[in-house]
Scaffold this motif. Sequence first.
Motif, mmCIF file in Angstrom:
data_model
loop_
_atom_site.group_PDB
_atom_site.id
_atom_site.type_symbol
_atom_site.label_atom_id
_atom_site.label_comp_id
_atom_site.label_asym_id
_atom_site.label_seq_id
_atom_site.Cartn_x
_atom_site.Cartn_y
_atom_site.Cartn_z
ATOM 1 N N ALA A 232 0.844 -1.188 0.000
ATOM 2 C CA ALA A 232 0.000 0.000 0.000
ATOM 3 C C ALA A 232 0.881 1.240 0.000
ATOM 4 N N GLN A 233 0.529 2.225 -0.815
ATOM 5 C CA GLN A 233 1.290 3.471 -0.869
ATOM 6 C C GLN A 233 1.030 4.331 0.360
ATOM 7 N N VAL A 234 -0.109 4.093 1.004
ATOM 8 C CA VAL A 234 -0.512 4.841 2.194
ATOM 9 C C VAL A 234 -0.569 3.869 3.365
ATOM 10 N N LYS A 235 0.015 4.247 4.506
ATOM 11 C CA LYS A 235 -0.019 3.376 5.679
ATOM 12 C C LYS A 235 -1.476 3.198 6.097
ATOM 13 N N THR A 236 -1.935 1.949 6.050
ATOM 14 C CA THR A 236 -3.367 1.669 6.131
ATOM 15 C C THR A 236 -3.708 0.761 7.308
ATOM 16 N N LEU A 237 -4.777 1.134 8.005
ATOM 17 C CA LEU A 237 -5.346 0.337 9.084
ATOM 18 C C LEU A 237 -6.665 -0.243 8.594
ATOM 19 N N VAL A 238 -6.784 -1.569 8.611
ATOM 20 C CA VAL A 238 -8.011 -2.236 8.163
ATOM 21 C C VAL A 238 -8.729 -2.792 9.395
ATOM 22 N N ILE A 239 -9.947 -2.317 9.611
ATOM 23 C CA ILE A 239 -10.772 -2.770 10.724
ATOM 24 C C ILE A 239 -11.856 -3.676 10.147
ATOM 25 N N VAL A 240 -11.855 -4.936 10.578
ATOM 26 C CA VAL A 240 -12.782 -5.936 10.062
ATOM 27 C C VAL A 240 -13.803 -6.275 11.142
ATOM 28 N N SER A 241 -15.065 -6.413 10.743
ATOM 29 C CA SER A 241 -16.097 -6.815 11.701
ATOM 30 C C SER A 241 -17.179 -7.609 10.988
ATOM 31 N N HIS A 242 -17.612 -8.680 11.636
ATOM 32 C CA HIS A 242 -18.725 -9.491 11.132
ATOM 33 C C HIS A 242 -19.516 -9.983 12.339
ATOM 34 N N PRO A 243 -20.839 -9.728 12.378
ATOM 35 C CA PRO A 243 -21.620 -10.120 13.563
ATOM 36 C C PRO A 243 -21.724 -11.629 13.757
ATOM 37 N N TYR A 244 -21.496 -12.412 12.701
ATOM 38 C CA TYR A 244 -21.557 -13.875 12.789
ATOM 39 C C TYR A 244 -20.318 -14.456 12.116
ATOM 40 N N PRO A 245 -19.149 -14.299 12.737
ATOM 41 C CA PRO A 245 -17.895 -14.684 12.063
ATOM 42 C C PRO A 245 -17.824 -16.151 11.668
ATOM 43 N N GLU A 246 -18.525 -17.018 12.408
ATOM 44 C CA GLU A 246 -18.473 -18.441 12.064
ATOM 45 C C GLU A 246 -19.189 -18.731 10.745
ATOM 46 N N ARG A 247 -20.004 -17.779 10.266
ATOM 47 C CA ARG A 247 -20.697 -17.949 8.989
ATOM 48 C C ARG A 247 -20.016 -17.172 7.861
ATOM 49 N N SER A 248 -18.996 -16.443 8.195
ATOM 50 C CA SER A 248 -18.399 -15.525 7.233
ATOM 51 C C SER A 248 -17.481 -16.239 6.252
ATOM 52 N N VAL A 249 -17.717 -16.035 4.989
ATOM 53 C CA VAL A 249 -16.798 -16.469 3.947
ATOM 54 C C VAL A 249 -16.193 -15.228 3.282
ATOM 55 N N LEU A 250 -17.052 -14.321 2.872
ATOM 56 C CA LEU A 250 -16.587 -13.155 2.131
ATOM 57 C C LEU A 250 -15.787 -12.194 2.999
ATOM 58 N N THR A 251 -16.285 -11.881 4.188
ATOM 59 C CA THR A 251 -15.567 -10.943 5.051
ATOM 60 C C THR A 251 -14.212 -11.519 5.456
ATOM 61 N N LEU A 252 -14.193 -12.777 5.837
ATOM 62 C CA LEU A 252 -12.926 -13.424 6.198
ATOM 63 C C LEU A 252 -11.993 -13.474 4.996
ATOM 64 N N GLY A 253 -12.555 -13.732 3.824
ATOM 65 C CA GLY A 253 -11.738 -13.760 2.612
ATOM 66 C C GLY A 253 -11.140 -12.412 2.285
ATOM 67 N N LEU A 254 -11.914 -11.346 2.478
ATOM 68 C CA LEU A 254 -11.393 -9.992 2.264
ATOM 69 C C LEU A 254 -10.307 -9.667 3.281
ATOM 70 N N GLN A 255 -10.506 -10.101 4.518
ATOM 71 C CA GLN A 255 -9.472 -9.906 5.535
ATOM 72 C C GLN A 255 -8.180 -10.608 5.132
ATOM 73 N N THR A 256 -8.299 -11.830 4.657
ATOM 74 C CA THR A 256 -7.131 -12.595 4.229
ATOM 75 C C THR A 256 -6.380 -11.874 3.115
ATOM 76 N N ALA A 257 -7.131 -11.287 2.181
ATOM 77 C CA ALA A 257 -6.500 -10.547 1.091
ATOM 78 C C ALA A 257 -5.762 -9.327 1.620
ATOM 79 N N ALA A 258 -6.387 -8.587 2.531
ATOM 80 C CA ALA A 258 -5.756 -7.385 3.097
ATOM 81 C C ALA A 258 -4.464 -7.738 3.832
ATOM 82 N N GLU A 259 -4.457 -8.891 4.476
ATOM 83 C CA GLU A 259 -3.271 -9.325 5.221
ATOM 84 C C GLU A 259 -2.092 -9.630 4.307
#
Length: 200
Positions: A33-60
């Motif tokens: 990233a050209q800009v120092k970036t903080l990514v805050i991830v939240s999902h109310p039902y993380p055990e059901r999350s595919v897309l949010t967890l996948g986006l988190q994995t990409a950001a990492e």
Amino acid sequence: MLRNYFIRWLHILAVLSVCITSTSAFATDAQEAQVKTLVIVSHPYPERSVLTLGLQTAAEKVRNVTVRNLESIYGFDTRSIDADVERSLMRSHDRVVFVFPTHWFNISPMLKAYLNDVWGSVGPGLWQGKEMLLVTTAGGGSATYGENGRIGIELKDVFAPMKASAAHAGMTYLTPLTFQAARNSELATYQQKLIERLVE
């Protein structure tokens, strides 16, 4: 009860498998990233999350990006957020990216608590000059969003309060990255689009 735990773990393993498979295309070609970036991830039902967890994995996978998952750190207790720690992290980054599923036309409960605790006790101009980017998924498509949808507005415009929060805090509000009619099968595409936005 044990059967429920077993089923939950099987689902988590399936989610991780999807995320690992979908990120393999860019895992060896890490970008920064050209800009120092903080990514805050939240999902109310993380055990059901595919897309949010996948986006988190990409950001990492992107260098110069710090990723924090609110439910992983604080659980579901909206009163447990360590505002001092979170404010310190905000101060040391130039852009914040909020990743969440659209939850009843809103952000997630933990993300709202984060804003209340971390941003709420300080006056205007708190994050002067920083950038805000929203990244959200929604199950609804054109039947729900857009001029001809049930609610009559675009998904990106559902989050006008976040745009107002950015303005109040002195931030530049970037055009949200929204995925409506979101499907697990499209995760790799969503991940690539997120990475493109992070490295801008």
